[in-house]
Design a protein around this motif. Structure first.
Motif, PDB file in Angstrom:
ATOM      1  N   LEU A 425       0.834  -1.196   0.000  1.00  0.00           N
ATOM      2  CA  LEU A 425       0.000   0.000   0.000  1.00  0.00           C
ATOM      3  C   LEU A 425       0.878   1.259   0.000  1.00  0.00           C
ATOM      4  N   LEU A 426       1.977   1.229   0.763  1.00  0.00           N
ATOM      5  CA  LEU A 426       2.914   2.356   0.755  1.00  0.00           C
ATOM      6  C   LEU A 426       3.524   2.526  -0.638  1.00  0.00           C
ATOM      7  N   GLY A 427       3.847   1.410  -1.294  1.00  0.00           N
ATOM      8  CA  GLY A 427       4.378   1.458  -2.658  1.00  0.00           C
ATOM      9  C   GLY A 427       3.416   2.161  -3.610  1.00  0.00           C
ATOM     10  N   LEU A 428       2.113   1.928  -3.418  1.00  0.00           N
ATOM     11  CA  LEU A 428       1.098   2.564  -4.256  1.00  0.00           C
ATOM     12  C   LEU A 428       1.102   4.082  -4.052  1.00  0.00           C
ATOM     13  N   TYR A 429       1.223   4.525  -2.797  1.00  0.00           N
ATOM     14  CA  TYR A 429       1.299   5.965  -2.518  1.00  0.00           C
ATOM     15  C   TYR A 429       2.566   6.578  -3.112  1.00  0.00           C
ATOM     16  N   VAL A 430       3.694   5.865  -2.999  1.00  0.00           N
ATOM     17  CA  VAL A 430       4.949   6.360  -3.574  1.00  0.00           C
ATOM     18  C   VAL A 430       4.815   6.512  -5.081  1.00  0.00           C
ATOM     19  N   LEU A 431       4.186   5.516  -5.729  1.00  0.00           N
ATOM     20  CA  LEU A 431       3.951   5.601  -7.176  1.00  0.00           C
ATOM     21  C   LEU A 431       3.125   6.850  -7.520  1.00  0.00           C
ATOM     22  N   GLY A 432       2.092   7.087  -6.743  1.00  0.00           N
ATOM     23  CA  GLY A 432       1.213   8.217  -7.030  1.00  0.00           C
ATOM     24  C   GLY A 432       1.844   9.561  -6.747  1.00  0.00           C
ATOM     25  N   MET A 433       2.646   9.638  -5.690  1.00  0.00           N
ATOM     26  CA  MET A 433       3.178  10.925  -5.233  1.00  0.00           C
ATOM     27  C   MET A 433       4.431  11.380  -5.975  1.00  0.00           C
ATOM     28  N   PHE A 434       5.216  10.419  -6.471  1.00  0.00           N
ATOM     29  CA  PHE A 434       6.515  10.771  -7.049  1.00  0.00           C
ATOM     30  C   PHE A 434       6.613  10.557  -8.563  1.00  0.00           C
ATOM     31  N   PHE A 435       5.749   9.737  -9.143  1.00  0.00           N
ATOM     32  CA  PHE A 435       5.897   9.373 -10.558  1.00  0.00           C
ATOM     33  C   PHE A 435       4.643   9.733 -11.348  1.00  0.00           C
ATOM     34  N   ARG A 436       4.783  10.743 -12.223  1.00  0.00           N
ATOM     35  CA  ARG A 436       3.641  11.169 -13.038  1.00  0.00           C
ATOM     36  C   ARG A 436       3.282  10.126 -14.082  1.00  0.00           C
ATOM     37  N   THR A 437       4.215   9.249 -14.399  1.00  0.00           N
ATOM     38  CA  THR A 437       3.987   8.213 -15.410  1.00  0.00           C
ATOM     39  C   THR A 437       2.952   7.193 -14.949  1.00  0.00           C
ATOM     40  N   THR A 438       2.853   6.980 -13.664  1.00  0.00           N
ATOM     41  CA  THR A 438       2.006   5.912 -13.137  1.00  0.00           C
ATOM     42  C   THR A 438       0.543   6.157 -13.470  1.00  0.00           C
ATOM     43  N   ASN A 439      -0.124   5.129 -14.001  1.00  0.00           N
ATOM     44  CA  ASN A 439      -1.565   5.218 -14.235  1.00  0.00           C
ATOM     45  C   ASN A 439      -2.290   4.201 -13.335  1.00  0.00           C
ATOM     46  N   SER A 440      -3.602   4.168 -13.445  1.00  0.00           N
ATOM     47  CA  SER A 440      -4.393   3.310 -12.557  1.00  0.00           C
ATOM     48  C   SER A 440      -4.085   1.833 -12.766  1.00  0.00           C
ATOM     49  N   ILE A 441      -3.893   1.431 -14.013  1.00  0.00           N
ATOM     50  CA  ILE A 441      -3.611   0.013 -14.293  1.00  0.00           C
ATOM     51  C   ILE A 441      -2.274  -0.384 -13.673  1.00  0.00           C
ATOM     52  N   GLY A 442      -1.265   0.459 -13.866  1.00  0.00           N
ATOM     53  CA  GLY A 442       0.054   0.169 -13.295  1.00  0.00           C
ATOM     54  C   GLY A 442       0.021   0.115 -11.778  1.00  0.00           C
ATOM     55  N   GLY A 443      -0.684   1.084 -11.171  1.00  0.00           N
ATOM     56  CA  GLY A 443      -0.786   1.105  -9.714  1.00  0.00           C
ATOM     57  C   GLY A 443      -1.452  -0.147  -9.182  1.00  0.00           C
TER      58      GLY A 443
END
Length: 607
Positions: A425-443
């Motif tokens: 779950l923390l990894g998901l927040y890191v993806l959202g907060m730091f990487f603009r590339t991340t989309n919903s499918i990737g998350g």
């Protein structure tokens, strides 16, 4: 002494009086606040008071919320069996406080959110928010089961009361609080709980010092017994506690507990300014240091007393988590009321933590699952629904307490649960907060892969526990015992518990490699796996071509400057949240229907 073959005294009348008095006092504060709050539903003081908290009381509440019976019982047993390595978590607390205060708090404040999982919907999608909330519910139910089990074990050991009777009674008391209006994270209840716990530790250390001839003697005994060797710089990730596992893995684990756990986010977001919210985390860090230090020194005191006669090896107790309760009855039974104080210390933590957990579970269930489907509920329906959910989650937590009895060390089990579920779950927040590339499918895919891996290694490690070579339990002695195997516990002797451990002859090869990974690394494994796989899947599924995203959803440079509010206090003072945003952490319809209440407040202020 009992450790040398003498019989342990039982609970006296005064112990029951002290125990009952403290528990009734703590719960009385909570119920009084809940009833008073009901009467003040139309007042600005009640509605806005929670948005005006300052750093110190919130810091105490943050510290107390994870200082349950598990801390009281599990940490001294850890020091007794494995030495002072657990003290290194002090470094992890410092790193956690800095990361949470400087990265997560500014983001949550800027977005004006009261639920940690609102962010997931803002950044990704409604589906991911629901999955995140579900993971929180599962994790909290499991953890709360352990929290109920810890003091029940102590009470069973000290008083001889039936273990399952105590488990059900504890759960029933917490259900009663929640259905009546709940202990809604009352600050003064948390403060009282914290003081009682610390007094319990001090009583054990002080009496131990008198018996052993001073604190210096306790320290020398611990050194001679190998309990003071804390700095093991072996990089092997399979060793249970080394400097690297605790400082690196432990930091990520505690970040996942403090930065995205709803019960913690709820507390520091309630501060009146961003500056107070940040400061509350740094003051909380000092509180954690003091607590762990006292708990660890209690464990070293216990080793000094039992260095020549280990109660566990001698058959006086059946579980490592009974060590401290056994010590209390052994050395403090001559002082009427002190054993009662100790049991109250374990219990007061449990009542506050479990009540808060049940309230948070009800709140997120109503907020994320029921309101989106049933939009036209009346206040009366919401009240009954909250009561029903309180009973349901209370029953679930009691059931989880039964599972907890099969999980070995309660301290390790509690932290393992957080690692397995909070890491991805923390990894998901890191993806959202730091990487603009991340989309919903990737998350989503990244989080699922991370969760599968951590559950695989965590459950595998529970079925095939690491060998002593990996966990490094320190030697104990029974040379000074006056008796051979003979059970002197005041509790009814337990039958040998059913364990999840398999016999060594069918132990697979993977059990000594993958399944032996240090439990402290579960969070790091889950976070890294989620981030890497989430980024790769996002790139493949068109994450680079996303439309422009709101820049407020990402961590900016200004968020990373330590104590930024000192030079920019005007911004932080403007970040108070409107009353209508307060949906989370509620007990009943009074708390959930803030829109109605805010309108009533407007009318009353005009009058």
């Amino acid at each position: 002494m009992a450790g040398a073959g003498g019989q342990v005294a039982s609970f006296s009348v005064w112990d029951y009086v002290v125990f009952a008095g403290i528990i009734l006092g703590a719960s009385g504060i909570g119920l009084f606040q809940a009833l008073r709050s009901r009467k003040e539903t139309n007042s600005a003081e009640f509605l806005l008071g929670g948005r005006q908290m300052t750093a110190v009381p919130v810091a105490m509440s943050l510290t107390a919320s994870f200082m349950s019976g598990i801390t009281v019982i599990g940490t001294p047993a850890e020091a007794y069996r494995f030495g002072a390595a657990f003290w290194l978590f002090g470094f992890a607390y410092a790193i956690m406080s800095a990361i949470t205060a400087e990265i997560f708090v500014p983001l949550f404040y800027r977005l004006n959110i009261t639920s940690a999982y609102e962010y997931l919907e803002l950044r990704f999608s409604r589906t991911i928010r629901v999955i995140g909330t579900t993971m929180y519910i599962v994790q909290t139910a499991l953890y709360t089961g352990l929290v109920i089990y810890a003091p029940a074990l102590a009470l069973n050991q000290i008083t001889g009361l039936d273990l399952w009777g105590v488990l059900v009674a504890t759960g029933a008391v917490c259900i009663l609080y929640c259905t009546l209006g709940g202990l809604k994270a009352v600050i003064w209840t948390d403060v009282l709980q914290m003081v009682i716990m610390l007094v319990g530790f001090v009583a054990v250390i002080a009496r131990g010092a008198v018996l052993q001839g001073g604190l210096t003697r306790i320290w020398e005994d611990a050194g001679q017994g190998g309990r003071l060797t804390a700095f093991d710089f072996d990089p092997n990730p399979l060793k249970r506690h080394t400097f690297w596992t605790i400082v690196i893995g432990g930091s990520i684990m505690w970040v996942s507990i403090y930065s995205i756990n709803q019960s913690q986010v709820q507390r520091y977001i309630s501060c009146k300014t961003l500056g107070h919210a940040k400061m509350s985390l740094y003051v909380n860090m000092v509180g954690l240091w003091v607590t762990v230090s006292l708990a660890m020194f209690s464990g070293l005191t216990m080793f000094s007393i039992y260095k020549d006669c280990d109660p566990l090896s001698n058959g006086d107790i059946s579980s490592p988590d009974q060590l401290l309760p056994y010590l209390v009855m052994d050395i403090l039974a001559d002082y009427p009321g002190i054993p009662g104080l100790f049991v109250a210390a374990a219990y007061s933590g449990t009542l506050s933590t479990v009540s808060s957990s049940i309230n948070a579970l009800v709140a997120v269930t109503v907020e994320d699952f029921i309101f989106p489907v049933c939009k036209n509920l009346t206040e009366r329906q919401i009240t009954w629904m909250n009561m029903g959910l309180s009973v349901f989650f209370g029953a679930v937590c009691i059931g989880m307490a039964g599972v907890a009895s099969l999980m070995g060390s309660i301290l390790q089990a509690a932290l393992s649960i957080f690692g397995m579920i909070s890491g991805p779950l923390l990894g998901l927040y890191v993806l959202g907060m730091f990487f603009r590339t991340t989309n919903s499918i990737g998350g989503l895919v990244g989080m699922i892969i991370g969760l599968v891996l951590t559950l695989w290694v965590g459950i595998g490690g529970q079925i095939y526990p690491p060998t002593d070579e990996k966990t490094n339990p320190l030697p104990v002695s029974t040379a000074g015992c006056n008796n051979t195997y003979q059970n002197y516990t005041t509790a009814t002797p337990w039958t040998t518990p059913v364990t999840l451990t398999q016999s060594p002859d069918i132990r697979p090869a993977i059990a000594d490699s993958w399944y032996s990974l240090s439990y402290v690394y579960f969070s790091l494994l889950g976070m890294l796996t989620t981030v890497v796989s989430g980024l790769l899947v996002s790139i493949v599924t068109g994450g680079c071509k996303q439309k422009k995203l709101n820049s407020n959803l990402f961590v900016g440079k200004k968020d990373l400057i330590c104590f930024n509010y000192c030079s920019n206090s005007g911004i932080s003072d403007d970040t108070e949240k409107a009353a209508t945003d307060l949906h989370m952490g509620v007990d009943n319809s009074v708390f959930t229907d803030f829109d109605v209440m805010s309108k009533e407040l407007e009318k009353s202020t005009k009058l």
